[in-house]
Scaffold this active site. Structure first.
Site, PDB file in Angstrom:
ATOM      1  N   SER A  27      37.720  35.652  41.326  1.00 22.19           N
ATOM      2  CA  SER A  27      37.584  37.008  40.781  1.00 22.19           C
ATOM      3  C   SER A  27      36.176  37.555  40.866  1.00 22.19           C
ATOM      4  O   SER A  27      35.977  38.776  40.909  1.00 22.19           O
ATOM      5  CB  SER A  27      38.041  37.018  39.315  1.00 22.19           C
ATOM      6  OG  SER A  27      37.354  36.039  38.562  1.00 22.19           O
ATOM      7  N   HIS A 233      33.440  39.284  33.212  1.00 25.91           N
ATOM      8  CA  HIS A 233      33.276  39.462  34.653  1.00 25.91           C
ATOM      9  C   HIS A 233      32.218  40.534  34.904  1.00 25.91           C
ATOM     10  O   HIS A 233      31.977  41.383  34.055  1.00 25.91           O
ATOM     11  CB  HIS A 233      34.597  39.897  35.301  1.00 25.91           C
ATOM     12  CG  HIS A 233      35.583  38.795  35.464  1.00 25.91           C
ATOM     13  ND1 HIS A 233      36.424  38.390  34.449  1.00 25.91           N
ATOM     14  CD2 HIS A 233      35.872  38.005  36.535  1.00 25.91           C
ATOM     15  CE1 HIS A 233      37.192  37.405  34.883  1.00 25.91           C
ATOM     16  NE2 HIS A 233      36.871  37.146  36.136  1.00 25.91           N
TER      17      HIS A 233
END
Length: 261
Positions: A27, A233
């Site tokens: 990711s 993230h």
């Protein structure tokens, strides 16, 4: 570090127009958290703001295959992404290893449970990073080299989540933040060791993200957020100002090593 389109072109592999670029990984490479996802990528959540897309847009390689996928492990990269590689592949980038170590589960434990539970979860993950992950990375990197024998391969690391010694930070306490940062350091050590053994180039993005971790007031990472999958993230800014310069720096070093050789 400020990167312009001109300096990106200069940073790219020689004859970028002849470069066949494949972006592999998890990711952090697909751009989860950076928004503007390609609907066709489904759960892989490939973002137009991810560093591979930004690099390709600036350098116009002859071909670009964006294979990175949210949730990827060394095993799923090996089984589901390496088909993008071939003998004509000349440039590969990848982030991988965090999901093997159970990053998401560790974060869940640290967010929802006690400090001691968080410390135990991190310690168990670090044991895995030191004892099991290196072999998995060695195997994957060997497969990448076998499928793309002439490619320059850049492996990017992971940022620390929290600015060191932060105070007045909402959310996790200082002990939890410190052990999570320690885990990032342990993960980067394991990844960089495997990269060295493979003869690839490692880009340690902790420098690029320094001063922009959570609790810095200039965050390039999401804290706990909705959608939940974006949590912890890089933001679009983290991809553009953290990961992209990290990739460019590694490409420059790769070119310098090739000339020196």
């Amino acid at each position: 570090m400020t990167i312009t389109a001109g300096s990106l072109a200069a940073a790219g592999p020689a004859s970028a127009a002849a470069t066949n670029y494949v972006a592999l990984g998890d990711s952090y490479s697909s751009g989860t958290g950076a928004g503007s996802y390609d609907p066709a990528s489904g759960n892989c959540k490939r973002s137009a703001n991810a560093y591979p897309k930004l690099w390709a847009a600036a350098n116009s390689p002859a071909s670009f295959n964006f294979a990175a996928c949210s949730g990827a492990t060394t095993s799923s990269v090996a089984s589901g992404q390496l088909g993008a590689l071939s003998s004509s592949t000349s440039f590969v980038s990848i982030t991988v290893g965090g999901n093997d170590a159970g990053f998401a589960k560790v974060m869940e434990t640290c967010v929802l449970q006690s400090t001691s539970s968080c410390e135990t979860a991190v310690a168990n993950a670090e044991t895995f990073m030191r004892n099991t992950l290196p072999g998995r990375l060695d195997s994957l990197y060997g497969s990448i080299r076998s499928k793309s024998p002439s490619a320059r391969v850049v492996v990017l690391g992971y940022p620390r989540l929290y600015i060191p010694n932060s105070s007045g930070c909402v959310g996790l306490n200082q002990t939890k933040r410190a052990v999570l940062n320690r885990a990032a350091d342990t993960l980067n050590t394991s990844v960089s060791g495997a990269v060295s053994r493979a003869g690839f180039v490692f880009s340690d993005v902790r420098d690029e993200f320094s001063g922009h971790e959570l609790c810095s007031g200039h965050d390039w990472l999401h804290s706990l957020t909705y959608p939940i999958g974006d949590s912890y993230h890089p933001t679009a800014r983290g991809q553009a100002n953290g990961y992209l310069p990290g990739l460019n720096s590694a490409v420059n070093r790769s070119l310098a090593l090739r000339k020196a050789g």
